[in-house]
Design a protein around this motif. Structure first.
Motif, PDB file in Angstrom:
ATOM      1  N   SER A  12      40.269 -41.622  -5.199  1.00 53.03           N
ATOM      2  CA  SER A  12      40.066 -40.896  -6.460  1.00 53.03           C
ATOM      3  C   SER A  12      39.119 -39.715  -6.346  1.00 53.03           C
ATOM      4  N   THR A  13      38.537 -39.491  -5.156  1.00 50.71           N
ATOM      5  CA  THR A  13      37.607 -38.376  -4.994  1.00 50.71           C
ATOM      6  C   THR A  13      37.945 -37.585  -3.736  1.00 50.71           C
ATOM      7  N   PRO A  14      37.627 -36.285  -3.719  1.00 50.97           N
ATOM      8  CA  PRO A  14      37.876 -35.500  -2.507  1.00 50.97           C
ATOM      9  C   PRO A  14      37.106 -36.026  -1.304  1.00 50.97           C
ATOM     10  N   GLU A  15      35.905 -36.556  -1.522  1.00 48.44           N
ATOM     11  CA  GLU A  15      35.056 -37.010  -0.411  1.00 48.44           C
ATOM     12  C   GLU A  15      35.663 -38.219   0.285  1.00 48.44           C
ATOM     13  N   THR A  16      36.097 -39.208  -0.494  1.00 51.87           N
ATOM     14  CA  THR A  16      36.657 -40.396   0.149  1.00 51.87           C
ATOM     15  C   THR A  16      38.031 -40.102   0.737  1.00 51.87           C
ATOM     16  N   MET A  17      38.781 -39.225   0.094  1.00 48.00           N
ATOM     17  CA  MET A  17      40.068 -38.842   0.665  1.00 48.00           C
ATOM     18  C   MET A  17      39.872 -38.122   1.993  1.00 48.00           C
ATOM     19  N   ALA A  18      38.863 -37.249   2.056  1.00 48.93           N
ATOM     20  CA  ALA A  18      38.581 -36.530   3.300  1.00 48.93           C
ATOM     21  C   ALA A  18      38.237 -37.501   4.423  1.00 48.93           C
ATOM     22  N   ALA A  19      37.475 -38.545   4.096  1.00 49.76           N
ATOM     23  CA  ALA A  19      37.111 -39.535   5.116  1.00 49.76           C
ATOM     24  C   ALA A  19      38.347 -40.267   5.619  1.00 49.76           C
ATOM     25  N   SER A 193      42.819 -51.321   0.182  1.00 51.16           N
ATOM     26  CA  SER A 193      42.213 -50.727  -1.005  1.00 51.16           C
ATOM     27  C   SER A 193      40.843 -51.341  -1.255  1.00 51.16           C
ATOM     28  N   SER A 194      40.808 -52.560  -1.803  1.00 52.20           N
ATOM     29  CA  SER A 194      39.512 -53.183  -2.115  1.00 52.20           C
ATOM     30  C   SER A 194      38.688 -53.426  -0.856  1.00 52.20           C
ATOM     31  N   GLY A 195      39.344 -53.537   0.302  1.00 48.10           N
ATOM     32  CA  GLY A 195      38.628 -53.805   1.546  1.00 48.10           C
ATOM     33  C   GLY A 195      37.746 -52.672   2.018  1.00 48.10           C
ATOM     34  N   VAL A 196      37.879 -51.493   1.404  1.00 51.24           N
ATOM     35  CA  VAL A 196      36.998 -50.364   1.745  1.00 51.24           C
ATOM     36  C   VAL A 196      36.265 -49.877   0.489  1.00 51.24           C
ATOM     37  N   GLU A 197      35.936 -50.826  -0.395  1.00 45.25           N
ATOM     38  CA  GLU A 197      35.222 -50.498  -1.622  1.00 45.25           C
ATOM     39  C   GLU A 197      33.895 -51.223  -1.708  1.00 45.25           C
ATOM     40  N   SER A 198      32.932 -50.585  -2.370  1.00 49.28           N
ATOM     41  CA  SER A 198      31.644 -51.225  -2.646  1.00 49.28           C
ATOM     42  C   SER A 198      31.670 -51.932  -3.986  1.00 49.28           C
ATOM     43  N   ALA A 199      32.610 -51.580  -4.854  1.00 46.12           N
ATOM     44  CA  ALA A 199      32.838 -52.206  -6.153  1.00 46.12           C
ATOM     45  C   ALA A 199      34.259 -51.846  -6.542  1.00 46.12           C
ATOM     46  N   PRO A 200      34.881 -52.584  -7.475  1.00 45.47           N
ATOM     47  CA  PRO A 200      36.265 -52.285  -7.827  1.00 45.47           C
ATOM     48  C   PRO A 200      36.451 -50.818  -8.230  1.00 45.47           C
ATOM     49  N   GLY A 201      37.315 -50.138  -7.488  1.00 48.07           N
ATOM     50  CA  GLY A 201      37.605 -48.746  -7.771  1.00 48.07           C
ATOM     51  C   GLY A 201      36.679 -47.738  -7.127  1.00 48.07           C
ATOM     52  N   ILE A 202      35.634 -48.214  -6.442  1.00 50.87           N
ATOM     53  CA  ILE A 202      34.649 -47.311  -5.828  1.00 50.87           C
ATOM     54  C   ILE A 202      34.818 -47.354  -4.313  1.00 50.87           C
ATOM     55  N   LYS A 203      35.516 -46.365  -3.785  1.00 46.80           N
ATOM     56  CA  LYS A 203      35.697 -46.309  -2.335  1.00 46.80           C
ATOM     57  C   LYS A 203      34.372 -45.971  -1.674  1.00 46.80           C
ATOM     58  N   ASP A 204      34.129 -46.615  -0.528  1.00 49.08           N
ATOM     59  CA  ASP A 204      32.867 -46.499   0.187  1.00 49.08           C
ATOM     60  C   ASP A 204      33.146 -45.893   1.564  1.00 49.08           C
TER      61      ASP A 204
END
Length: 228
Positions: A12-19, A193-204
């Motif tokens: 949902s963000t350019p930063e996490t998509m870039a990663a 999806s959830s396996g790379v999140e710090s909270a639901p919907g928050i990609k880390d």
């Protein structure tokens, strides 16, 4: 030899998509489902899809979309794929493909061996099958619940899948269990999806790097050899 695919979903963000792109994700997914913590409206989704600029295949994930919605996806977002995560029948999948000209991935929920019988009617209709865990009791989400199913069931599924199409494996996969998943099952790709999140919907980004590091430790030749 078919390349092994890695899809990072719910971005949902350019930063996490870039990663995700930097680490070599083959597919990046964007969710349009109001009940999901990963939900994106069409306008911001379209912006992110344009920013991918061909570095990966783009996937819009949706649930039982009507004709007007799928036509908006095709016209305004222009993804490479639609991922259908609802109760879409093979006939509906065929209709959506014809209406949009897009590739379609059909997600099917698995909890027991009996659930694998649902795969056969979609073979030759969907461009790809995604096998995911059934939603836990009380969840409104058809996917992204962070739970796994019994991967040993998939020896039966693999026998019935078109080897040229294969399937993607999803459901609770993360850096700690991806090696086990690939030792047991033989998918042509994995969806995380959830396996790379710090909270639901928050990609880390840190968890994303940890996940790709775990894949790297398995070795690309070894992963490709499993699906040659």
């Amino acid at each position: 030899m078919r390349a092994f695919d890695v899809k990072i979903c719910g971005l949902s963000t350019p930063e996490t998509m870039a990663a995700a792109l930097e680490r070599g994700a083959s597919h990046v997914g964007f969710v349009h489902f109001a009940k999901s913590p990963r939900h994106l409206d069409i306008a911001p989704m379209a912006v992110l899809v344009r920013q991918v600029a061909g570095r990966a295949e783009t996937v819009v994930v949706t649930v039982d979309p009507d004709d007007a919605l799928i036509e908006r996806f095709a016209r305004e977002v222009k993804p490479d794929w639609l991922q259908l995560h609802g109760r879409e029948t093979p006939e509906r999948v065929r209709d959506i493909k014809a209406r949009t000209g897009l590739k379609v991935m059909k997600a099917l929920p698995v909890a027991t061996a009996a659930d694998l019988a649902a795969v056969a009617p979609y073979l030759g209709v969907a461009d790809r099958i995604l096998l995911d865990s059934k939603r836990p009791k009380g969840s409104d989400l058809p996917g992204g619940n962070g739970v796994s199913f019994d991967w040993t069931l998939l020896s039966a599924a693999e026998a019935g899948l078109d080897p040229q199409m294969g399937y993607m494996l999803s459901g609770g996969i993360d850096a700690d269990n991806v090696a086990d998943a690939l030792a047991i099952a033989d998918p042509s790709g994995i969806d995380v999806s959830s396996g790379v999140e710090s909270a639901p919907g928050i990609k880390d980004v840190g968890r994303m790097h940890r996940f790709f590091d775990a894949l790297d430790r398995l070795g690309e030749p070894a992963r490709k050899a499993r699906i040659s």
